[in-house]
Scaffold this active site. Structure first.
Site, PDB file in Angstrom:
ATOM      1  N   ASP A   1     -38.576  17.091  -9.271  1.00 50.20           N
ATOM      2  CA  ASP A   1     -38.310  16.461 -10.555  1.00 50.20           C
ATOM      3  C   ASP A   1     -39.051  17.165 -11.685  1.00 50.20           C
ATOM      4  OD1 ASP A   1     -37.312  14.045 -12.119  1.00 50.20           O
ATOM      5  OD2 ASP A   1     -39.470  13.854 -12.448  1.00 50.20           O
TER       6      ASP A   1
ATOM      7  N   GLU B   1     -35.348  20.501 -10.986  1.00 48.41           N
ATOM      8  CA  GLU B   1     -34.813  19.975 -12.232  1.00 48.41           C
ATOM      9  C   GLU B   1     -35.649  20.617 -13.337  1.00 48.41           C
ATOM     10  OE1 GLU B   1     -34.249  15.950 -14.919  1.00 48.41           O
ATOM     11  OE2 GLU B   1     -35.923  16.149 -13.509  1.00 48.41           O
TER      12      GLU B   1
END
EC number: 3.2.1.141
Length: 602
Positions: free
Chosen positions: A254, A291
């Site tokens: 993330d 990400e």
């Protein structure tokens, strides 16, 4: 023999004791600031029944704190840790040889809302649906322990523990095993860039956070300050834990742009080196997907060229270009993707042929230039593309999906664009049938003040965009969570069942034609006409034509350029609408339809 289960790193402590099943034992400190218990009796480690609840008493604090490397938090993030024997489970995946990301289809899901029960065992019961769909990788949102019964999971505070309401670590092992037995890999979403606001006691043990660096969530994780070697090891050991003890096939990292690291070797490079080494040991591929908000090629470039060598990264640019073209929405960060009279098609062309839209171009939303170009030799599958995902749905005020505003025909149009793109396609749970249930932002913080702050912050965020307080769902309202659960009964509706069959056909088409998994962006050719709404692109000998307009359109296929070596005229390999016709070289497409044309072999 010393039991390492109760060892803990704590440079901040002057005195450390461990409480195990109610008994308190002293601990001795090593030169590396690791504390080890003294005089602890043998505690059986075989099976989940012989377990111990434990916590640490730091200095003179009488409150026992959970283990930073806790594998179970059965009493919540504020309670005692519990031992867990990762070797007790009898795996049935000895024949599993893994999957490479190239050529695969990913399915993103949230365990708590994927099924009515919201558990890992309940999710196992729906895995056959994914097999029939043609999914290669299941990507659960974070499952590490976080505060409250339900939430997205991105505010986790115990990275080693599986959220107890999902079923805990043993249920997670069953889930991964069940995926492997059905021929699907698992990519676990993990968060290493920040910790949640409740239950984070790491700062009592050591400098896990660095106040010299800030992120949108507060202090950054300490990757480059004093005592940061052990913090980096904390992350790397967690990466390897998922792959070694839980058999996962990859991780989705993330918001890696929030991993602030000024050291000569970035933490992402360290992670990729360790994972490559473990992959060689296992003899099967392991994937790392970032990400990243940076549009920085170094994320996926090889280490020999100065890159971090991660396997892939998410492509927000594809999502934004596709979203603008499909919906006409041009507010906020969509603005740059909506050129005058272009319906977003110009941005879509750039993304399909060059990977990044913001490749050094001006970003109006950021008020600066952003990104840099990808190398021409980039393998396009290293970009993970989607038309819907948890972020792009859940971060909207009402968590509305495309099905809220688009017809089934338009949803099929978007599906064709995604599945025929040169990137690795990712679906969000329920997208395959056009689910109408929203995916809203929900939390369950027990602390009244924290819950109120989350609710008020959500309202403030969207009030700047013109939304009233009454229009923004309250994250703390249990109904916000309940309405976000998938409604599997929707599959009984003919329109939803038809869209599901279309997704199955598209995935099968993608796997049947090597042109659709070709990795070369340089081979993608695009033509479009914003006046007619026609958009066409080539993948090898296949021409994909999409009609984004409200009217029937006619087009001549580019036979002379591409198919001169074939004696026969083209044929329809796939169409979203039975009314798509082909008369020689001239195709007719109804409103909001798409088709894939290919040569007829000799």
């Amino acid at each position: 023999m010393r039991d390492p289960r109760f060892d803990v790193w704590s440079p901040f402590a002057e005195r450390m004791r461990v409480q195990i099943n109610g008994e308190i034992y002293d601990m001795a400190r090593s030169d590396e600031s690791w504390w080890r218990p003294v005089g602890v009796p043998e505690i059986p480690a075989e099976g989940p029944v012989q377990e111990a609840d434990y916590g640490y008493l730091i200095d003179d604090d009488p409150h026992p704190y959970p283990d930073p490397r806790s594998l179970r938090q059965p009493h919540g993030v504020h309670g005692l840790s519990r031992t867990f024997d990762v070797n007790w489970y009898q795996w049935q995946d000895a024949d599993w040889r893994g999957r490479q990301l190239a050529g695969s289809v990913i399915y993103e899901l949230h365990i708590g809302t994927f099924t009515p029960d919201g558990t890992l065992d309940a999710a196992i019961e729906r895995l056959d649906h994914l097999v029939e769909l043609g999914v290669d990788f299941v990507e659960p949102l974070p499952v590490n322990a976080f505060n409250g019964d339900h939430g997205w999971g991105y505010d986790g505070v115990y990275w080693y523990a599986v959220h107890e309401p999902y079923g805990g670590p043993l249920a997670y092992q069953r889930f991964v095993d069940a995926c492997h037995q059905r021929g699907m890999g698992v990519i676990q979403d993990v968060v290493y860039n920040h910790l949640g606001p409740s239950g984070n006691y790491l700062g009592k043990f050591g400098p896990y956070l660095a106040n010299q660096h800030q992120t949108a969530w507060g202090d950054a994780v300490n990757l480059d300050g004093f005592e940061s070697d052990q913090v980096r090891r904390y992350i790397i050991d967690n990466v390897l834990m998922w792959m070694r003890d839980f058999h996962v096939d990859g991780l989705r990292l993330d918001a890696v742009h929030a991993l602030v690291d000024t050291r000569a070797t970035h933490i992402l490079e360290d992670i990729s080196m360790e994972v490559d080494a473990y992959s060689a040991h296992l003899g099967r591929p392991l994937s790392l997907i970032a990400e990243s908000d940076m549009n920085a090629p170094r994320i996926i470039q090889p280490r020999m060229t100065g890159g971090y060598a991660l396997t892939a990264q998410w492509s927000d640019d594809f999502h934004h270009a596709a979203h603008v073209t499909l919906t006409g929405e041009v507010d906020g960060y969509y603005e740059d993707f909506a050129e005058t009279r272009g319906r977003g098609m110009g941005a879509l062309k750039k993304v399909l042929t060059r990977g990044f839209f913001h490749d050094g171009a001006m970003s109006t939303f950021r008020r600066r230039h952003h990104g840099r170009p990808l190398a021409p030799e980039l393998n396009a599958w290293r970009l993970v593309a989607s038309t819907q995902n948890h972020d792009q749905i859940g971060n909207r005020a009402t968590g509305d999906r495309l099905s809220e505003t688009l017809s089934a025909e338009q949803l099929a149009l978007g599906a064709t664009l995604l599945m025929c793109s040169p990137f690795t396609p990712m679906l969000f749970m329920g997208e395959e049938w056009g689910s109408t249930t929203p995916f809203q932002f929900f939390t369950a913080h027990p602390e009244e003040d924290l819950g109120r702050a989350v609710t008020e912050g959500r309202v403030r965020e969207f009030s700047r965009m013109g939304w009233g307080e009454q229009d923004v769902p309250d994250p703390q309202d249990p109904e916000t969570f309940r309405r976000s659960k998938l409604d599997w009964m929707e599959l009984d509706k003919p329109e939803r069942a038809e869209l599901l069959e279309l997704y199955k056909r598209l995935i099968a088409l993608r796997k049947a034609h090597p042109e659709l998994t070709s990795p070369w962006l340089a081979e993608v050719a695009v033509e479009y006409d914003p006046q007619t709404g026609l958009f066409a692109f080539w993948r090898g000998d296949l021409e994909i034509v999409l009609n984004f307009s409200d009217e029937e359109q006619h087009t001549a296929l580019d036979v002379d350029v591409r198919w001169t070596e074939y004696r026969e005229l083209p044929r329809i390999l796939f169409a979203t609408n039975e009314a798509v016709t082909l008369d020689g070289e001239r195709a007719t497409l109804p409103p909001h339809s798409a088709a894939v044309f290919g040569p007829t072999p000799e």
